[in-house]
Design a protein around this motif. Structure first.
Motif, PDB file in Angstrom:
ATOM      1  N   ASP A  78      37.378  47.091  46.241  1.00  0.00           N
ATOM      2  CA  ASP A  78      36.959  46.437  47.305  1.00  0.00           C
ATOM      3  C   ASP A  78      37.250  45.410  47.681  1.00  0.00           C
ATOM      4  N   LEU A  79      38.074  44.727  48.470  1.00  0.00           N
ATOM      5  CA  LEU A  79      39.249  44.036  48.596  1.00  0.00           C
ATOM      6  C   LEU A  79      38.070  42.405  48.566  1.00  0.00           C
ATOM      7  N   ASN A  80      37.177  42.116  49.698  1.00  0.00           N
ATOM      8  CA  ASN A  80      36.622  41.107  49.522  1.00  0.00           C
ATOM      9  C   ASN A  80      35.290  40.604  48.717  1.00  0.00           C
ATOM     10  N   MET A  81      36.197  40.334  47.339  1.00  0.00           N
ATOM     11  CA  MET A  81      35.262  39.864  46.016  1.00  0.00           C
ATOM     12  C   MET A  81      35.389  38.815  45.853  1.00  0.00           C
ATOM     13  N   PRO A  82      34.546  37.559  44.487  1.00  0.00           N
ATOM     14  CA  PRO A  82      34.185  36.674  44.545  1.00  0.00           C
ATOM     15  C   PRO A  82      35.060  37.049  42.864  1.00  0.00           C
ATOM     16  N   VAL A  83      35.385  35.763  42.019  1.00  0.00           N
ATOM     17  CA  VAL A  83      35.521  36.022  41.300  1.00  0.00           C
ATOM     18  C   VAL A  83      37.465  36.273  41.164  1.00  0.00           C
ATOM     19  N   MET A  84      37.737  38.053  41.703  1.00  0.00           N
ATOM     20  CA  MET A  84      38.843  37.914  41.339  1.00  0.00           C
ATOM     21  C   MET A  84      39.146  39.523  42.157  1.00  0.00           C
ATOM     22  N   SER A  85      39.931  38.999  43.801  1.00  0.00           N
ATOM     23  CA  SER A  85      39.780  39.681  44.818  1.00  0.00           C
ATOM     24  C   SER A  85      40.362  41.411  44.758  1.00  0.00           C
ATOM     25  N   GLY A  86      40.040  42.023  45.411  1.00  0.00           N
ATOM     26  CA  GLY A  86      40.708  43.439  44.999  1.00  0.00           C
ATOM     27  C   GLY A  86      41.987  43.501  45.299  1.00  0.00           C
ATOM     28  N   PHE A  87      42.934  42.117  46.128  1.00  0.00           N
ATOM     29  CA  PHE A  87      44.398  42.390  46.318  1.00  0.00           C
ATOM     30  C   PHE A  87      44.542  41.241  44.899  1.00  0.00           C
ATOM     31  N   GLU A  88      44.417  41.021  44.292  1.00  0.00           N
ATOM     32  CA  GLU A  88      45.007  39.941  42.817  1.00  0.00           C
ATOM     33  C   GLU A  88      43.956  41.345  41.982  1.00  0.00           C
ATOM     34  N   THR A  89      43.601  42.092  42.010  1.00  0.00           N
ATOM     35  CA  THR A  89      43.387  43.285  40.911  1.00  0.00           C
ATOM     36  C   THR A  89      43.960  43.947  41.198  1.00  0.00           C
ATOM     37  N   LEU A  90      44.570  44.766  42.726  1.00  0.00           N
ATOM     38  CA  LEU A  90      45.459  45.437  42.583  1.00  0.00           C
ATOM     39  C   LEU A  90      46.803  45.340  41.797  1.00  0.00           C
ATOM     40  N   GLN A  91      47.170  44.112  42.572  1.00  0.00           N
ATOM     41  CA  GLN A  91      48.540  43.852  41.884  1.00  0.00           C
ATOM     42  C   GLN A  91      48.661  43.852  40.135  1.00  0.00           C
ATOM     43  N   ARG A 103      48.680  47.783  39.358  1.00  0.00           N
ATOM     44  CA  ARG A 103      50.181  47.668  39.533  1.00  0.00           C
ATOM     45  C   ARG A 103      50.458  47.474  38.934  1.00  0.00           C
ATOM     46  N   GLY A 104      50.810  46.240  37.980  1.00  0.00           N
ATOM     47  CA  GLY A 104      52.101  46.014  37.080  1.00  0.00           C
ATOM     48  C   GLY A 104      51.502  46.403  35.859  1.00  0.00           C
ATOM     49  N   ASP A 105      50.658  47.045  35.148  1.00  0.00           N
ATOM     50  CA  ASP A 105      50.549  48.161  33.970  1.00  0.00           C
ATOM     51  C   ASP A 105      51.061  48.904  34.402  1.00  0.00           C
ATOM     52  N   ILE A 106      51.595  49.246  33.328  1.00  0.00           N
ATOM     53  CA  ILE A 106      52.346  50.609  33.158  1.00  0.00           C
ATOM     54  C   ILE A 106      50.979  51.638  32.588  1.00  0.00           C
ATOM     55  N   LEU A 128      51.483  46.499  47.592  1.00  0.00           N
ATOM     56  CA  LEU A 128      50.613  45.997  46.293  1.00  0.00           C
ATOM     57  C   LEU A 128      50.772  47.030  45.450  1.00  0.00           C
ATOM     58  N   GLY A 129      50.729  48.769  45.736  1.00  0.00           N
ATOM     59  CA  GLY A 129      50.164  49.990  45.448  1.00  0.00           C
ATOM     60  C   GLY A 129      49.079  50.702  46.255  1.00  0.00           C
ATOM     61  N   ALA A 130      48.011  50.452  47.465  1.00  0.00           N
ATOM     62  CA  ALA A 130      47.196  50.842  46.688  1.00  0.00           C
ATOM     63  C   ALA A 130      47.889  52.660  47.160  1.00  0.00           C
ATOM     64  N   ASN A 131      46.906  53.528  47.559  1.00  0.00           N
ATOM     65  CA  ASN A 131      47.132  54.920  47.355  1.00  0.00           C
ATOM     66  C   ASN A 131      46.579  54.971  49.165  1.00  0.00           C
ATOM     67  N   ALA A 132      45.500  54.536  49.863  1.00  0.00           N
ATOM     68  CA  ALA A 132      45.048  55.062  50.906  1.00  0.00           C
ATOM     69  C   ALA A 132      44.389  53.641  50.791  1.00  0.00           C
ATOM     70  N   TYR A 133      43.923  53.599  51.993  1.00  0.00           N
ATOM     71  CA  TYR A 133      42.914  52.669  52.534  1.00  0.00           C
ATOM     72  C   TYR A 133      41.421  52.941  53.536  1.00  0.00           C
ATOM     73  N   LEU A 136      37.693  41.026  38.054  1.00  0.00           N
ATOM     74  CA  LEU A 136      38.452  40.708  36.704  1.00  0.00           C
ATOM     75  C   LEU A 136      37.140  41.694  34.970  1.00  0.00           C
ATOM     76  N   GLU A 137      35.918  42.263  35.776  1.00  0.00           N
ATOM     77  CA  GLU A 137      35.083  43.207  34.765  1.00  0.00           C
ATOM     78  C   GLU A 137      36.053  44.313  35.157  1.00  0.00           C
ATOM     79  N   LEU A 138      36.547  44.932  36.066  1.00  0.00           N
ATOM     80  CA  LEU A 138      36.974  46.102  36.202  1.00  0.00           C
ATOM     81  C   LEU A 138      38.776  46.300  35.426  1.00  0.00           C
ATOM     82  N   LEU A 139      39.698  44.780  35.478  1.00  0.00           N
ATOM     83  CA  LEU A 139      40.159  44.918  34.952  1.00  0.00           C
ATOM     84  C   LEU A 139      40.418  45.255  32.933  1.00  0.00           C
ATOM     85  N   ASN A 140      39.193  43.893  32.347  1.00  0.00           N
ATOM     86  CA  ASN A 140      38.480  44.301  31.515  1.00  0.00           C
ATOM     87  C   ASN A 140      37.868  45.426  30.800  1.00  0.00           C
TER      88      ASN A 140
END
Length: 150
Positions: free
Chosen positions: A62-75, A78-81, A107-112, A42-46
């Motif tokens: 990071d994928l494992n985070m509280p508030v908003m996971s990395g998976f949700e954040t990545l989604q 990638r949903g924002d032009i 979900l659109g990550a470029n690397a892992y 959430l902090e990253l998106l803001n």
């Protein structure tokens, strides 16, 4: 490859020790670019939506985070032009599960990358990521080269 002097990087990770470890590794390979840190998705998106701040060249997420996971954040990213062309490197705490890797690719990550516990390995991985031609990789993303290893 980026001009190492001009690259702008954001690391999003809820663990302060991991953020410090990352910053030390960047310093250890003499990449003198600023790193900005966010503590959760959430902090990253803001941060990304703040039009007064720069758009980063690479996001380490990071994928494992509280508030908003990395998976949700990545989604959301990638949903924002405005952010679809920012390379996002998904990082997982200690292991790469097949399901986690596939999910981040879909979900659109470029690397892992698996977050290394060894300082020298982290330096090598970061150098490899920084030296990657992300413009080329964004256009030709293949699952076979998705996991970055040493």
């Amino acid at each position: 490859m980026y001009n190492k002097e001009n690259i702008r990087v954001i690391l999003t990770d809820d663990d302060q020790d991991d953020r410090d470890f990352f910053a030390d590794a960047v310093e250890g390979i003499h990449l003198n670019f600023p790193i900005e840190f966010c503590k959760n998705g959430l902090e990253l998106l803001n941060r990304l939506n703040d039009k007064t701040l720069f758009i980063p060249d690479i996001i380490f997420l990071d994928l494992n985070m509280p508030v908003m996971s990395g998976f949700e954040t990545l989604q959301q990213i990638r949903g924002d032009i405005l952010f679809k062309n920012i390379p996002v490197i998904a990082i997982y705490s200690t292991s790469a599960t097949e399901e986690g890797v596939k999910n981040t690719f879909m979900l659109g990550a470029n690397a892992y990358i698996v977050k290394p516990t060894n300082f020298n390995d982290l330096k090598k991985l970061l150098k490899k990521v920084i030296e990657t031609d992300w413009k080329e990789k964004l256009e030709h993303s293949e699952f076979e080269s998705f996991i970055i290893t040493l």
